[in-house]
Scaffold this active site. Structure first.
Site, PDB file in Angstrom:
ATOM      1  N   HIS A 141       0.818  -1.221   0.000  1.00 18.60           N
ATOM      2  CA  HIS A 141       0.000   0.000   0.000  1.00 18.60           C
ATOM      3  C   HIS A 141       0.849   1.268   0.000  1.00 18.60           C
ATOM      4  O   HIS A 141       0.353   2.341  -0.323  1.00 18.60           O
ATOM      5  CB  HIS A 141      -0.930   0.005   1.215  1.00 18.60           C
ATOM      6  CG  HIS A 141      -2.021  -1.016   1.128  1.00 18.60           C
ATOM      7  ND1 HIS A 141      -3.323  -0.695   0.843  1.00 18.60           N
ATOM      8  CD2 HIS A 141      -1.983  -2.367   1.243  1.00 18.60           C
ATOM      9  CE1 HIS A 141      -4.053  -1.801   0.811  1.00 18.60           C
ATOM     10  NE2 HIS A 141      -3.265  -2.830   1.057  1.00 18.60           N
ATOM     11  N   ASP A 153       3.259   9.776  -0.347  1.00 22.22           N
ATOM     12  CA  ASP A 153       2.123   8.945   0.068  1.00 22.22           C
ATOM     13  C   ASP A 153       1.901   7.880  -0.997  1.00 22.22           C
ATOM     14  O   ASP A 153       1.927   8.198  -2.192  1.00 22.22           O
ATOM     15  CB  ASP A 153       0.860   9.830   0.196  1.00 22.22           C
ATOM     16  CG  ASP A 153      -0.097   9.322   1.270  1.00 22.22           C
ATOM     17  OD1 ASP A 153      -0.152   8.101   1.471  1.00 22.22           O
ATOM     18  OD2 ASP A 153      -0.776  10.151   1.890  1.00 22.22           O
TER      19      ASP A 153
HETATM   20  P1  ADP Z   1      -3.084   6.584   5.473  1.00 17.92           P
HETATM   21  O1  ADP Z   1      -3.439   5.230   5.029  1.00 17.92           O
HETATM   22  O2  ADP Z   1      -1.636   6.899   5.378  1.00 17.92           O
HETATM   23  O3  ADP Z   1      -3.620   6.948   6.820  1.00 17.92           O
HETATM   24  P2  ADP Z   1      -5.086   7.501   3.535  1.00 17.92           P
HETATM   25  O4  ADP Z   1      -5.474   8.892   3.201  1.00 17.92           O
HETATM   26  O5  ADP Z   1      -4.862   6.599   2.381  1.00 17.92           O
HETATM   27  O6  ADP Z   1      -3.794   7.613   4.467  1.00 17.92           O
HETATM   28  O7  ADP Z   1      -6.202   6.826   4.401  1.00 17.92           O
HETATM   29  C1  ADP Z   1      -6.678   7.397   5.589  1.00 17.92           C
HETATM   30  C2  ADP Z   1      -8.040   6.795   5.896  1.00 17.92           C
HETATM   31  O8  ADP Z   1      -8.328   7.045   7.268  1.00 17.92           O
HETATM   32  C3  ADP Z   1      -9.146   7.423   5.086  1.00 17.92           C
HETATM   33  O9  ADP Z   1     -10.078   6.441   4.706  1.00 17.92           O
HETATM   34  C4  ADP Z   1      -9.769   8.423   6.065  1.00 17.92           C
HETATM   35  O10 ADP Z   1     -11.149   8.632   5.876  1.00 17.92           O
HETATM   36  C5  ADP Z   1      -9.535   7.763   7.391  1.00 17.92           C
HETATM   37  N1  ADP Z   1      -9.382   8.780   8.442  1.00 17.92           N
HETATM   38  C6  ADP Z   1      -8.427   9.717   8.539  1.00 17.92           C
HETATM   39  N2  ADP Z   1      -8.635  10.503   9.612  1.00 17.92           N
HETATM   40  C7  ADP Z   1      -9.747  10.039  10.207  1.00 17.92           C
HETATM   41  C8  ADP Z   1     -10.481  10.421  11.366  1.00 17.92           C
HETATM   42  N3  ADP Z   1     -10.115  11.462  12.137  1.00 17.92           N
HETATM   43  N4  ADP Z   1     -11.575   9.710  11.670  1.00 17.92           N
HETATM   44  C9  ADP Z   1     -11.951   8.655  10.902  1.00 17.92           C
HETATM   45  N5  ADP Z   1     -11.306   8.254   9.811  1.00 17.92           N
HETATM   46  C10 ADP Z   1     -10.212   8.933   9.457  1.00 17.92           C
HETATM   47  C1  G6P Z   2      -1.120   3.054   6.277  1.00 16.13           C
HETATM   48  C2  G6P Z   2      -0.515   1.684   6.118  1.00 16.13           C
HETATM   49  C3  G6P Z   2      -1.438   0.630   6.712  1.00 16.13           C
HETATM   50  C4  G6P Z   2      -1.787   0.981   8.148  1.00 16.13           C
HETATM   51  C5  G6P Z   2      -2.345   2.400   8.220  1.00 16.13           C
HETATM   52  C6  G6P Z   2      -2.638   2.846   9.652  1.00 16.13           C
HETATM   53  O1  G6P Z   2      -2.278   3.090   5.526  1.00 16.13           O
HETATM   54  O2  G6P Z   2      -0.263   1.423   4.745  1.00 16.13           O
HETATM   55  O3  G6P Z   2      -0.847  -0.654   6.654  1.00 16.13           O
HETATM   56  O4  G6P Z   2      -2.711   0.058   8.689  1.00 16.13           O
HETATM   57  O5  G6P Z   2      -1.430   3.307   7.645  1.00 16.13           O
HETATM   58  O6  G6P Z   2      -1.516   2.687  10.456  1.00 16.13           O
HETATM   59  P1  G6P Z   2      -1.480   1.734  11.718  1.00 16.13           P
HETATM   60  O7  G6P Z   2      -0.058   1.735  12.148  1.00 16.13           O
HETATM   61  O8  G6P Z   2      -2.408   2.379  12.707  1.00 16.13           O
HETATM   62  O9  G6P Z   2      -1.985   0.376  11.315  1.00 16.13           O
END
Ligand code: ADP
Ligand code: G6P
Length: 472
Positions: free
Chosen positions: A162, A370
């Site tokens: 990912h 990202d």
């Molecule tokens: P990462 O996987 O690095 O966190 P992404 O933008 O791909 O970044 O995914 C983040 C996911 O987490 C999204 O689906 C977003 O809606 C969710 N998310 C981020 N912040 C919050 C929050 N405060 N509450 C609920 N969901 C959240």
């Molecule tokens: C990114 C990574 C995921 C991970 C997520 C949240 O999306 O690619 O593998 O699950 O961040 O991070 P966490 O450490 O809370 O699982």
């Protein structure tokens, strides 16, 4: 134990062990792209999800959720420290994100990584029926494909990363680089977010392991491992339906009112992570306030930053710095009842997120690096009336698919300020066709399309696909 014909393996389960007091168990979507991507997909698919429930100590036994069986893998406190916080999130995570923070290398962490990957491979081998398809996810588990192939050569094994896969000059730093590459090559198909990542991987395999490799396939012993780009997506229809709900529209109106009915609302939603460019964004915003290009009564910034990996020092330092900077900006530019930045660290449910997306005239998604960034895609999906400007970093995987966004280089402070101003001042005649084109793209390329293209490449169009509802 019951076995499945589809097994998904990811470090994080979509639910944790905080089951409600009455024993009821809901899907709890933890903030993070992996769970957001896989959750809508698997909800109605008979499968087993092998993963960690978020705590330390013995593995809790979690009930099935809908058609998905939860198979928990325990982490001891040493595993949590050395595998999850250590090798996964203090070695691989920074290294794979352009080393925007210094990756750390410790032999003890590598031992824990091997140990935990072995445990995941064994749990998966037990959960998979003869000839099953196993889909392993992300950087925490790069050794699992190879370990699993040794245990169960009958399985069809897929691996999907990912996060970005770095260029050779960065990856070559890793003390155990050959083992990691070999681990991934246990898969039949290795998926990346972008073609560039597949290219980096092929180059490394040729250089480090001296195997014949192109950007599409690698020869390993008597097998061919296919590699390719499969950009992950979201449940576009679900987000659009949520955003279109009357109660969500009413909530968005209420939010706007509570924000003081400003002319412009800028929104950012991130995990609190140093890859997300939060500090650079705050600096750009602060300079625009200082120069008078942006005025507090007219414009507000809502920054949602949910804490993540909270015991890791680099994350603690980031949170302290962000909070100090938000305090400084509000102290300097805010007025009573009119802060310059609304700063929120809570997790929100999907409806509240959809309301926030609806209220945002400008969505600022400016990570330094990202893999994809699903927040950018969620915002687009939620703009059901084709309004709203997406300010998007060139360094997010999503930028390759959403060229109609206002693209910026987040390392370039002046460019970032200019991008923010352009998005704020954009003419609706410019904004609407851009948003419409992005929404159409996401309608066709949603999470089901992603799963279909990956699984049909892995399983030669096999039977699993019948479980996936059509793109809605
Ligand atoms: P990462 O996987 O690095 O966190 P992404 O933008 O791909 O970044 O995914 C983040 C996911 O987490 C999204 O689906 C977003 O809606 C969710 N998310 C981020 N912040 C919050 C929050 N405060 N509450 C609920 N969901 C959240
Ligand atoms: C990114 C990574 C995921 C991970 C997520 C949240 O999306 O690619 O593998 O699950 O961040 O991070 P966490 O450490 O809370 O699982």
């Amino acid at each position: 134990m019951r076995q499945s014909s589809l097994v998904v393996v990811a470090n994080r389960l979509p639910i944790d062990d905080s089951v409600a007091p009455d024993g009821a168990c809901e899907w709890r979507r933890s903030p993070g792209g992996l769970v957001s991507a896989l959750h809508p997909l698997l909800r109605h698919t008979p499968a087993t999800w092998v993963g960690w429930a978020g705590g330390t100590g013995p593995a809790p036994s979690l009930p099935d959720i809908g058609s998905v069986r939860m198979r928990t893998v325990p982490l001891s406190s040493e595993d949590f420290r050395d595998h999850y916080e250590g090798f996964a999130n203090s070695t691989l995570w920074p290294l794979y994100h352009d080393a925007v923070e210094q990756p750390e290398y410790h032999r003890r962490w590598w031992e824990a990584y091997q140990r935990v990957n072995q445990r995941f491979a064994e749990a998966t081998a037990e959960a998979a029926e003869q000839g099953a398809v196993v889909w392993i996810q992300d950087y925490h588990l790069q050794l699992v494909p190879g370990l699993l192939r040794e245990l169960r050569p009958d399985l069809r094994i897929g691996f999907f990363l990912h996060v970005p896969f770095p260029p050779p000059e960065l990856f070559m730093q890793l003390p155990r680089r050959a083992e990691l590459l070999r681990g991934m090559l246990g898969a039949d198909l290795i998926g990346f977010q972008r073609a560039q990542a597949a290219h980096n991987f092929a180059q490394l395999v040729a250089k480090v392991l001296e195997l014949p490799a192109t950007d599409r396939r690698v020869g390993v012993d008597d097998r061919v491992v296919r590699i390719g780009a499969f950009p992950v997506s979201i449940d576009t229809a679900e987000m659009a339906a949520l955003a279109g709900r009357p109660d969500v529209a009413a909530r968005a109106q209420r939010l706007r009112h509570d924000l003081g009915d400003p002319g412009h609302v800028i929104l950012s939603v991130d995990r609190m992570d140093y890859t997300k460019g939060i500090e650079q964004r705050l600096k750009a915003y602060s300079e625009l306030l200082a120069s008078g290009h942006v005025k507090v009564r007219d414009t507000v910034l809502v920054q949602v930053a949910v804490p993540s990996r909270e015991r890791v020092t680099q994350y603690q330092i980031l949170r302290d710095r962000v909070e100090r900077e938000v305090g400084r900006i509000n102290g300097e530019f805010g007025r009573v009842g009119e802060p310059a930045i609304h700063y929120l660290t809570q997790p929100f449910d999907r409806a509240e997120l959809a309301a926030l997306y609806r209220v945002a005239d400008v969505m600022a998604v400016t990570p330094l690096r990202d893999g994809m960034n699903l927040v950018a895609k969620e915002y687009v999906a939620a703009r059901v009336d084709d309004t709203g400007a997406l300010l998007l970093s060139e360094f997010a995987g999503a930028a390759a698919e959403l060229p109609q966004a206002y693209l910026v280089n987040p390392h370039d402070l002046e460019g970032l300020k200019q991008g923010l101003l352009s998005a704020l001042e954009a003419d609706p005649a410019d904004v609407t066709p851009r948003m419409r084109a992005m929404r159409e793209h996401l309608h066709r390329n949603d999470i089901r399309a992603w799963a279909r293209s990956y699984l049909s490449a892995l399983d030669d169009g096999g039977s699993l696909l019948t479980h996936l509802a059509p793109t809605g």
